[in-house]
Design a protein around this motif. Structure first.
Motif, PDB file in Angstrom:
ATOM      1  N   GLY A 132       6.125   4.338  12.232  1.00 29.94           N
ATOM      2  CA  GLY A 132       7.046   4.129  11.121  1.00 29.94           C
ATOM      3  C   GLY A 132       6.499   4.661   9.810  1.00 29.94           C
ATOM      4  O   GLY A 132       5.424   5.272   9.750  1.00 29.94           O
ATOM      5  N   PRO A 133       7.215   4.419   8.698  1.00 33.55           N
ATOM      6  CA  PRO A 133       6.769   4.912   7.385  1.00 33.55           C
ATOM      7  C   PRO A 133       5.522   4.171   6.909  1.00 33.55           C
ATOM      8  O   PRO A 133       5.226   3.068   7.345  1.00 33.55           O
ATOM      9  CB  PRO A 133       7.972   4.612   6.481  1.00 33.55           C
ATOM     10  N   VAL A 134       4.788   4.810   6.002  1.00 37.42           N
ATOM     11  CA  VAL A 134       3.559   4.222   5.464  1.00 37.42           C
ATOM     12  C   VAL A 134       3.743   3.951   3.982  1.00 37.42           C
ATOM     13  O   VAL A 134       4.534   4.606   3.294  1.00 37.42           O
ATOM     14  CB  VAL A 134       2.354   5.156   5.688  1.00 37.42           C
ATOM     15  N   ALA A 135       2.989   2.952   3.492  1.00 39.85           N
ATOM     16  CA  ALA A 135       3.068   2.605   2.073  1.00 39.85           C
ATOM     17  C   ALA A 135       2.274   3.583   1.220  1.00 39.85           C
ATOM     18  O   ALA A 135       2.622   3.847   0.069  1.00 39.85           O
ATOM     19  CB  ALA A 135       2.562   1.179   1.853  1.00 39.85           C
ATOM     20  N   ARG A 136       1.184   4.122   1.780  1.00 41.00           N
ATOM     21  CA  ARG A 136       0.395   5.132   1.074  1.00 41.00           C
ATOM     22  C   ARG A 136      -0.311   6.004   2.099  1.00 41.00           C
ATOM     23  O   ARG A 136      -0.516   5.607   3.249  1.00 41.00           O
ATOM     24  CB  ARG A 136      -0.616   4.487   0.130  1.00 41.00           C
ATOM     25  N   SER A 137      -0.684   7.174   1.681  1.00 42.63           N
ATOM     26  CA  SER A 137      -1.314   8.129   2.594  1.00 42.63           C
ATOM     27  C   SER A 137      -2.767   7.732   2.848  1.00 42.63           C
ATOM     28  O   SER A 137      -3.464   7.280   1.927  1.00 42.63           O
ATOM     29  CB  SER A 137      -1.268   9.540   2.004  1.00 42.63           C
TER      30      SER A 137
END
Length: 759
Positions: free
Chosen positions: A199-204
């Motif tokens: 899924g999406p991430v909050a930060r790289s």
């Protein structure tokens, strides 16, 4: 005489090389595919996030670089046991050797603790499934882990070990089961259309995240060191060590990548989204595998149960492998004076109780820690250990140059220097593991190293700093033969495995058979050691006594002008060593001695080792009970019946009678007149041969059906009873029949039975 055959004074001492490429590759994979793959998927994702696969590849790259160094050193020092500890001790100055052994011991102790605690977690989940996903490690799991360590230690004390060959097959089955579960997971992910996953991430993620992820999962690749520790038992180690390491690391990398796809691809919806603040990124990320396997579309409701059972079996196997490696390392160091001598003492138990207790005890203490801390401790120890190995390779190459044969690590010294830097960078990054766990593990690891150096300093390390470095060798190592004898396979060969050195009649018989066939006599004594001990743990005096015993017996063959080969072999399974040696030397006749003493109620006639040989040796075999044999021989009784033929035993009877020239009595047992006439025709040629040699011979026919009792009664006063065995057929075609078994046991005179091999 053949120039390659030693005289009576030239007894060879060898460590058996009975393992092949498959055996050591599976041994390494068995140590790799243990706790890490089942426990560290969640912790790796916790720190690496979207770079989890890159972290896994980076860990494999660091392990592969270490594997290349191991491969070259294993090729250069093919006859040396001990692995990294022995190599570094022989090349780098003090205290490098001690520190390498200390790190190896600590790493295997921590790996044993990790396997035990992981097994406890899986066992508790199997018998009492938890409703809450990603919960803390239950206290019951730690109790189970302590029990598992005690069971493993008990198996070591009881000398209950599975051979490397059998373990290889078991490991292959385990890997196939894991691959099956992983295949179901990948299929479930595909059926979902790839809708689940990270899924999406909050930060790289950063480069530091990648390094920490590589460090936490690095221990999943460290099992290839097992190959180095087994190199002294490996056939063609200069070729099979590098091949085994590369196959093990490459095969595990493929398995791990697919495993990550199956686990991360089936994680519960939303549990991985929002990294690094996802639901599965907390302190209980170890349980991510349970949540993912429970979420498989296929395989329900049994997928999780199968996964847990396979995990338990795999972790127990890896636990035993690491515990054995730790015990071996401590014994090696104790024998070299770098640890207390008590760790190398077997005290008549054939296992070192202090080494087993110390290794198991420290592992049990580590069970109070979290899985992540223990995993980081293992990673730190192996990363530093492999850095020493790279340094040893650089020094070794600078001293001796590039070998003309064997494996060569490319780009030396540049690549080893790069590997050292990579190992240190990954190791330093681990203190950043979240929750303070990395810092705690780093402090504990530093304390372990400091404790070792302090002990080494006060235990003689100060004096060693002022002495020139020298290879650490044991007394036994100084008499080991590393070159192979040239065996003339076309010559007739009589092979005698000997347990003791008092049976001169047995050796004399074998020598006379070899003399009559213009062949060679091969004598073998096996020093059997437990699998948790290295060969150097054997006392030199013990081996020297065996050498002297074989020297005395080899003189019997030499006096008869027979080429005699005498070898002492050190290994784990006596019957396997005997069969392998017989196969290598293309043996024609295997002579087994029995001094008597076993009665009804015990398995077969000679005990498990020789019973196995009787039932599995495909060549001619003689069982000779020499108890009560007196010279000169006065009367030899040769049994003959419709099932006991004269072929083969007639030649041996003439050889046995050649020196003392006793009366030979052929006792033919028949049920009726027709059988008696048939037996008369079969014995005519032998009677003529006896007359030609000037031997007194008698042919006696008795009509009976109870052949066993008649044979025992008629041979009561004989000097020697001889017969040719008949095959019972079926799967046990080489075994003795029950009648022949009882004749050997109950006869009141010496007995010689010929069991023919495959035609």
């Amino acid at each position: 005489m053949s120039a390659s055959v030693p005289g009576a004074e030239g007894v060879r001492v060898r460590v058996t090389r009975d393992l092949g490429l498959f055996d050591v590759t599976m041994a390494a994979i068995g140590a790799m595919v243990g706790a890490a793959i089942f426990l560290l998927v969640g912790p790796t994702f916790r720190v690496a996030g979207p770079l989890t696969f890159v972290s896994t590849a980076s860990a494999a790259a660091a392990a592969l670089l270490a594997g290349l160094a191991y491969a070259e050193l294993g090729s250069r020092r093919a006859g040396e046991s001990g692995g990294a500890y022995a190599w570094v001790s022989a090349v780098l100055p003090t205290p490098s050797g001690f520190l390498t052994g200390w790190l190896s011991w600590g790493a295997h102790i921590a790996a044993s603790a990790l396997g035990a605690l992981g097994l406890g977690v899986f066992f508790v989940e199997l018998v009492r499934p938890t409703a809450a996903i990603l919960g803390p490690v239950p206290l019951e799991a730690r109790y189970v882990a302590v029990g598992v360590l005690l069971v493993s230690a008990g198996l070591h004390f009881a000398r209950i070990h599975t051979s490397a060959r059998t373990l290889g097959r078991v490991t292959l089955v385990r890997v196939l089961f894991i691959a099956g579960v992983v295949g179901i997971g990948v299929a479930s992910f595909v059926l979902r259309g790839g809708t689940q996953g990270t899924g999406p991430v909050a930060r790289s993620p950063s480069l530091l995240s990648l390094a920490v992820g590589a460090g936490i999962f690095f221990i999943a690749f460290q099992g290839f060191e097992t190959i180095a520790q087994l190199s002294d038992h490996l056939k063609q180690p200069e070729r099979n060590v590098p091949r085994g390491i590369l196959l093990a690391v490459g095969g595990c990398l493929v398995l791990y990548v697919v495993f990550f796809v199956a686990i991360l691809g089936n994680a519960p919806t939303g549990s991985l989204s929002g990294w690094p603040d996802c639901a599965a990124c907390g302190p209980n990320s170890v349980d991510l595998v349970f949540a993912s396997v429970s979420n498989f579309v296929l395989g329900e409701p049994w997928a999780l149960e199968v996964f847990l059972i396979v995990g338990i079996v795999s972790m127990f196997g890896a636990l035993n492998a690491n515990l054995t490696s730790g015990i071996k390392t401590s014994v090696n160091m104790a024998r070299d004076g770098l640890l207390p001598r008590v760790l190398a003492q077997v005290r008549g138990r054939e296992v070192p109780p202090a080494a087993v207790a110390a290794t198991t005890g420290v592992a049990a203490i580590l069970l109070v820690l979290s899985l992540e801390i223990i995993a980081i401790l293992v990673a730190l120890a192996f990363l530093l250990l492999f850095a020493f190995v790279h340094a040893a390779l650089i020094v070794q190459r600078s001293r001796e140059g590039r070998m003309p044969m064997g494996f060569h690590m490319p780009l030396v010294p540049a690549l080893p220097v790069l590997a050292i830097a990579l190992n240190l960078a990954i190791g330093f990054s681990l203190w950043q593991y979240p929750g303070g766990l990395g810092l705690a593990a780093t402090i504990l690891g530093t304390l372990w190293v400091a404790a070792g150096l302090i002990f080494h300093w006060f235990a003689g390390g100060r004096e060693r700093l002022h002495r020139a470095p020298s290879p650490v060798r044991s007394d036994v190592a100084s008499v080991l033969t590393t070159t192979e004898d040239v065996v003339e396979l076309e010559r007739y060969r009589v092979f005698l495995p000997l347990r003791t050195f008092e049976d001169v009649d047995l050796v004399g018989f074998g020598a006379r058979v070899a003399q009559a066939r213009h062949g060679e006599l091969s004598l073998l004594h096996v020093v059997e050691i437990p699998r948790n001990l290295p060969p150097k743990a054997i006392r030199f005096r013990y081996v020297d006594n065996r050498i002297r015993g074989l020297q005395k017996l080899a003189q019997i063959g030499e006096r008869l002008g027979v080429d005699t080969r005498a070898v002492v072999k050190i290994g784990y399974k006596t019957y396997e060593i005997i069969l392998d040696t017989a196969k290598e030397e293309a043996v024609n006749l295997l002579v087994l001695g029995w001094r008597g003493g076993r009665l009804e109620g015990e398995r077969r006639i000679l005990g498990s080792n020789i019973d196995y040989l009787i039932e599995n040796a495909p060549y001619d075999l003689v069982v000779y009970k020499t108890k009560g044999l007196l010279h000169p021989l006065k009367r030899i009784v040769v049994l003959m019946s419709p099932i006991w033929a004269l072929e083969g035993i007639d030649d041996l009877a003439l050889i046995a009678a050649e020196e003392d020239r006793p009366v030979i009595e052929i006792l033919s047992l028949a049920r009726d007149l027709a059988e008696a006439e048939q037996l008369k025709g079969g014995v005519a040629e032998f009677l003529q041969r006896c007359h030609t040699m000037g031997l007194e011979v008698e042919h006696k026919i008795l009509y009976a059906t109870a052949w066993e009792s008649v044979a025992l009664q008629e041979s009561a006063g004989a000097s020697l009873l001889m017969l040719r065995a008949t095959s019972p057929g079926g799967l046990r075609k080489f075994a003795l029949s029950p009648v022949e078994d009882r004749i050997v046991k109950l006869a009141r005179c010496p007995v010689l039975i010929l069991r023919p091999g495959a035609s």
